[in-house]
Every structure is written in structure tokens, then in C-alpha cells.
Design an enzyme around this catalytic site. Structure first.
Site, mmCIF file in Angstrom:
data_model
loop_
_atom_site.group_PDB
_atom_site.id
_atom_site.type_symbol
_atom_site.label_atom_id
_atom_site.label_comp_id
_atom_site.label_asym_id
_atom_site.label_seq_id
_atom_site.Cartn_x
_atom_site.Cartn_y
_atom_site.Cartn_z
ATOM 1 N N ARG A 149 47.972 34.208 -6.095
ATOM 2 C CA ARG A 149 47.828 32.940 -6.797
ATOM 3 C C ARG A 149 48.555 31.868 -5.990
ATOM 4 O O ARG A 149 49.510 32.150 -5.263
ATOM 5 C CB ARG A 149 48.439 33.010 -8.199
ATOM 6 C CG ARG A 149 47.827 34.060 -9.116
ATOM 7 C CD ARG A 149 48.533 34.028 -10.465
ATOM 8 N NE ARG A 149 47.947 34.972 -11.419
ATOM 9 C CZ ARG A 149 48.421 36.196 -11.626
ATOM 10 N NH1 ARG A 149 49.475 36.627 -10.954
ATOM 11 N NH2 ARG A 149 47.847 37.000 -12.498
ATOM 12 N N LYS A 173 52.686 35.696 -13.118
ATOM 13 C CA LYS A 173 52.734 35.137 -14.463
ATOM 14 C C LYS A 173 53.771 35.867 -15.302
ATOM 15 O O LYS A 173 53.964 37.069 -15.162
ATOM 16 C CB LYS A 173 51.358 35.236 -15.128
ATOM 17 C CG LYS A 173 50.328 34.290 -14.533
ATOM 18 C CD LYS A 173 49.029 34.336 -15.322
ATOM 19 C CE LYS A 173 48.033 33.310 -14.802
ATOM 20 N NZ LYS A 173 46.767 33.321 -15.583
ATOM 21 N N HIS A 247 42.204 29.766 -5.445
ATOM 22 C CA HIS A 247 41.690 30.839 -6.290
ATOM 23 C C HIS A 247 40.372 31.388 -5.759
ATOM 24 O O HIS A 247 40.012 32.536 -6.049
ATOM 25 C CB HIS A 247 41.525 30.349 -7.733
ATOM 26 C CG HIS A 247 42.122 31.287 -8.731
ATOM 27 N ND1 HIS A 247 43.474 31.535 -8.827
ATOM 28 C CD2 HIS A 247 41.544 32.069 -9.673
ATOM 29 C CE1 HIS A 247 43.688 32.421 -9.786
ATOM 30 N NE2 HIS A 247 42.540 32.758 -10.319
ATOM 31 N N ARG A 250 41.367 34.198 -3.684
ATOM 32 C CA ARG A 250 41.777 35.334 -4.527
ATOM 33 C C ARG A 250 40.551 36.062 -5.069
ATOM 34 O O ARG A 250 40.490 37.296 -5.057
ATOM 35 C CB ARG A 250 42.648 34.796 -5.661
ATOM 36 C CG ARG A 250 43.190 35.847 -6.624
ATOM 37 C CD ARG A 250 44.240 35.166 -7.506
ATOM 38 N NE ARG A 250 44.486 35.862 -8.756
ATOM 39 C CZ ARG A 250 45.374 36.840 -8.906
ATOM 40 N NH1 ARG A 250 46.072 37.267 -7.866
ATOM 41 N NH2 ARG A 250 45.565 37.395 -10.088
ATOM 42 N N HIS A 273 47.144 41.691 -12.680
ATOM 43 C CA HIS A 273 46.530 41.491 -13.987
ATOM 44 C C HIS A 273 47.176 42.410 -15.018
ATOM 45 O O HIS A 273 47.337 43.607 -14.770
ATOM 46 C CB HIS A 273 45.034 41.799 -13.937
ATOM 47 C CG HIS A 273 44.232 40.744 -13.244
ATOM 48 N ND1 HIS A 273 42.966 40.971 -12.735
ATOM 49 C CD2 HIS A 273 44.499 39.434 -12.976
ATOM 50 C CE1 HIS A 273 42.505 39.865 -12.189
ATOM 51 N NE2 HIS A 273 43.414 38.922 -12.326
ATOM 52 N N TYR A 282 35.196 41.265 -11.577
ATOM 53 C CA TYR A 282 34.812 41.365 -10.171
ATOM 54 C C TYR A 282 33.803 42.485 -9.935
ATOM 55 O O TYR A 282 33.075 42.453 -8.955
ATOM 56 C CB TYR A 282 36.059 41.551 -9.301
ATOM 57 C CG TYR A 282 36.982 40.371 -9.398
ATOM 58 C CD1 TYR A 282 36.645 39.150 -8.810
ATOM 59 C CD2 TYR A 282 38.176 40.439 -10.109
ATOM 60 C CE1 TYR A 282 37.478 38.054 -8.918
ATOM 61 C CE2 TYR A 282 39.009 39.350 -10.217
ATOM 62 C CZ TYR A 282 38.654 38.161 -9.618
ATOM 63 O OH TYR A 282 39.467 37.066 -9.734
#
Length: 301
Positions: A149, A173, A247, A250, A273, A282
Site C-alpha cells: 500500500r 492497516k 494501488h 498492488r 488482508h 483477484y
């Protein structure tokens, strides 16, 4: 307590206790400020389900996207759950609020071959030794090689790199740290930048940036906006339309890993994630590519 004052307290709570990202805190605070405008001077206990429904309806009428409406719903649900827990309301009115379903848009992916060619072009440009060219090449290689990120890239310090093991420690995150690998191309670009490019940029800026890995033209730690500009120029012409941002790289990294046979769980760990379901989007991109190849090649397609 008035709605606006309570919203300020809730914003501090999600920032300091739940440790949500600064962008999410700003979005939630903006949503609650908009609710305060729709119910001027109201106390938290004055807001009922009809007020919330009318607020969302007005937002939909002015053309807010489904994703925005879903985020607004999440914001008020979190706020009123907090308000109920702290005794500001006796009944949570948001429990009966139905969130609009988000459209599931597939991410835009830079083609593997075109992206590789562009990175090779950047490598050749960096050979002349210009500090900014060396930095830009290392930056794009690292975003793509580590599937990072933009906030994770901007937060990297020199000490976060293990250039022997080709891994980086990043903070994702929720302030969660993880170790991500990066490949030989990124390692070579980083070595060239750290040895030849970064010292020249560091001499232009404040000592406070002395540990930051990626530096701007004036020697300070790079921010997301500057990184976006670099990536947008690098991807220009290879993603269709505008160049795209960090992104996009990514997305490309995740899709190309799966196309190459990587395990979905491993990709989840690399991306950081929390849920495997987030990573599974994906697989849809890869399946679309398989279907497109089939339609082009099979005589009975």
C-alpha cells in the site's frame, strides 16, 4: 449531548482506540458532519430510523455512489453502537438501517509484459545516476515487488529493509506489522538507490528524514501524493486511460502472483488482508483472463 459534539468524541475514539486509518477517520467524521447538517441542533437521542433513512435517501438523490452510501451506513452504525454503549441513547436506531449493496468492480490491472518493459525502461534511465530517476525506479519496483500500500511504502525506514533476505517490515492497516518479500529486480533497484541516489537527496533536506527510505526532491520523507505522481507517470499508456496510482501496482502484483500459481493464502499474507474474501477478488480477475484466452483460442468458443 448534541450530535455534533458526540461525533467529535466518536472520531477521537475510532482514531485512538480502534486505531482506524486517518483516511477512514476523516471519512466517518465527514459523514457524521453531514448527518448533523441534516438534523441541525439535534441531540443524539433525537435521531431515529426515519431521520437516518431520509438522510441516506437525500444522499442517493444527489448521486452519491453505492460505495459512498455503504460507507455512510457503516459510519452511523459504528457511531450509534458506540453511543448506545456509552449511554447516550437507549435504543440504537441504526440497527434497522439497510446498507445498499456495493457493486463488485474488478480492479484495473497493468499487463505483465507491458509493466515489465516499463520497469526495464526506468532501469535504463536510472543508469545515468540521477538521484530522482534512481529513486523512482526503486519506488515502483518496491510497490510492485512487495505489493505494498502507498502508506506502507511511505512509512518505510532504512532499518525496515533486510537487503540480504530481500524482505521488508511494513506497518499496515490497524498498525499491524508484517514481513513482505521482494524480488531480485527490486533488490537491485533499492541497492542502486540507497548507495547512489538517496545520499544526494538526503543532503537537501532536514535531519528528521534521516531514516526515511524514500525521500522527495528536497530531502524530506515522501508523502502519498508525491508517490502517486511518480507512479502515474510510470504507468502512463500501459493501463488504459490515465496511468493509475500505487494501488494499481498492488492489484497487478496480486493478480500476477495468482496467475503464476501462487497459493491464495500466501497472497493474502503478502497483501496483509485480514479476510481471505478480500483477496479472492483477484481470482476473479485471473478467471476473466482465462475465459478471454479461451474465447480467443478455442475453435468452438
Amino acid at each position: 449531548m448534541q450530535l455534533e459534539a458526540a461525533a467529535d468524541q466518536y472520531a477521537r475514539y475510532v482514531r485512538d482506540v480502534r486505531r482506524l486509518s486517518a483516511a477512514t477517520v476523516r471519512a466517518y467524521r465527514s459523514d457524521l458532519a453531514d448527518l448533523s447538517t441534516a438534523a441541525p441542533g439535534a441531540d443524539v437521542g433525537d435521531v431515529d430510523i426515519e431521520v437516518l433513512r431520509d438522510w441516506l435517501w437525500r444522499a442517493s438523490q444527489r448521486g452519491d455512489a453505492r460505495s459512498t452510501l455503504a460507507r455512510r451506513t457503516a459510519a452511523v452504525r459504528g457511531f450509534f453502537a458506540w453511543a448506545h454503549e456509552h449511554g447516550l441513547v437507549t435504543v440504537d436506531p441504526s440497527l434497522r438501517l439497510v446498507a445498499p449493496k456495493r457493486g463488485r468492480a474488478l480492479p484495473r490491472v497493468a499487463p505483465e509484459r507491458a509493466l515489465g518493459e516499463r520497469l526495464d525502461e526506468m532501469a535504463r534511465s536510472a543508469e545515468a545516476g540521477d538521484p530522482v530517476a534512481l529513486r523512482d525506479h526503486a519506488l515502483v519496483e518496491m510497490l510492485y515487488g512487495g505489493a505494498l500500500r502507498v502508506s506502507e511504502l511511505c512509512g518505510l525506514d532504512l532499518d525496515d529493509l533486510d537487503r540480504v533476505q530481500r524482505t521488508a517490515r511494513v506497518t499496515g492497516k490497524g498498525a499491524k506489522d508484517r514481513i513482505v518479500p521482494f524480488g531480485g529486480s527490486a533488490a537491485r533497484a533499492l541497492d542502486a538507490y540507497v548507495v547512489r541516489g538517496r545520499p544526494a537527496l538526503l543532503g537537501r533536506g532536514p535531519t528528521s528524514a534521516s531514516q526515511a527510505l524514500f525521500l522527495g526532491a528536497r530531502g524530506a520523507r515522501m508523502g502519498p501524493r508525491a508517490v502517486y505522481d511518480v507512479v502515474s507517470r510510470a504507468l502512463s499508456g500501459i493501463t488504459g486511460g490515465a496511468g493509475g496510482g500505487p494501488h494499481t501496482l498492488r492489484h497487478a502484483a496480486a493478480t500476477h502472483l495468482l496467475d503464476g500459481g501462487a497459493d491464495l493464502r500466501a497472497v493474502q499474507e503478502i497483501l496483509g488482508h485480514a479476510s481471505l474474501g478480500t483477496t479472492q477478488i483477484y481470482t476473479h480477475v485471473s478467471h476473466e483472463r482465462i475465459a478471454a484466452s479461451y474465447r480467443l483460442a478455442h475453435p468452438r468458443a
